[in-house]
Design a protein around this motif. Structure first.
Motif, PDB file in Angstrom:
ATOM      1  N   PRO A  18       0.815  -1.225   0.000  1.00  0.00           N
ATOM      2  CA  PRO A  18       0.000   0.000   0.000  1.00  0.00           C
ATOM      3  C   PRO A  18       0.846   1.272   0.000  1.00  0.00           C
ATOM      4  O   PRO A  18       0.487   2.262  -0.651  1.00  0.00           O
ATOM      5  N   GLU A  19       1.975   1.244   0.697  1.00  0.00           N
ATOM      6  CA  GLU A  19       2.843   2.419   0.707  1.00  0.00           C
ATOM      7  C   GLU A  19       3.434   2.655  -0.678  1.00  0.00           C
ATOM      8  O   GLU A  19       3.520   3.783  -1.149  1.00  0.00           O
ATOM      9  N   SER A  22       0.687   4.082  -2.890  1.00  0.00           N
ATOM     10  CA  SER A  22       0.052   5.334  -2.463  1.00  0.00           C
ATOM     11  C   SER A  22       0.667   6.554  -3.135  1.00  0.00           C
ATOM     12  O   SER A  22      -0.038   7.512  -3.413  1.00  0.00           O
ATOM     13  N   LEU A  26      -2.201   7.827  -5.424  1.00  0.00           N
ATOM     14  CA  LEU A  26      -2.894   8.910  -4.729  1.00  0.00           C
ATOM     15  C   LEU A  26      -2.360  10.284  -5.095  1.00  0.00           C
ATOM     16  O   LEU A  26      -3.095  11.165  -5.521  1.00  0.00           O
ATOM     17  N   HIS A  50      -0.968   9.140   2.301  1.00  0.00           N
ATOM     18  CA  HIS A  50       0.370   8.711   1.887  1.00  0.00           C
ATOM     19  C   HIS A  50       1.384   8.916   3.017  1.00  0.00           C
ATOM     20  O   HIS A  50       2.220   8.052   3.268  1.00  0.00           O
TER      21      HIS A  50
END
Length: 116
Positions: A18-19, A22, A26, A50
């Motif tokens: 996810p990091e 992101s 995002l 983030h």
């Protein structure tokens, strides 16, 4: 490798994807959206998401460093991967290998303890 170390590696792997996604998903998406439209209010929440993911990743990386006693070069490498877009995906691939090696070691030590 003991169970706590294997768990720390697994937690780092769980946050690395996810990091890694992101930043491009995002922030770049939000930046492009704010430039082509009047939707500027999205940048702050996307940046916060983030930032929180990055801080969690950094804390979990420090936890893994503490438990595994990795050399500073390896920890710095994983930190630099977190700074690159999609770099965490490569880091996850490496962490998966470390985790598999650690799980094998934990399993083998449990089997040795059971037979003794």
């Amino acid at each position: 490798m003991d169970l706590k170390t294997a768990t720390a590696l697994h937690r780092l792997r769980l946050i690395s994807i996810p990091e890694a996604l992101s930043f491009p998903a995002l922030l770049i998406f939000g930046s492009l959206l704010s430039r082509i439209s009047d939707i500027d209010f999205l940048m702050m929440p996307l940046g916060i998401i983030h930032g929180v993911l990055f801080v969690i990743y950094a804390v979990l990386l420090l936890d893994v460093w503490n438990k595994t006693k990795w050399p500073l070069k390896r920890v710095a490498f994983f930190f630099l991967l977190a700074l690159l877009p999609f770099g965490g995906l490569y880091g996850d691939k490496i962490l998966k290998r470390y985790e598999a090696d650690g799980a094998f070691t934990v399993r083998a030590s449990k089997e040795d303890a059971a037979t003794a």
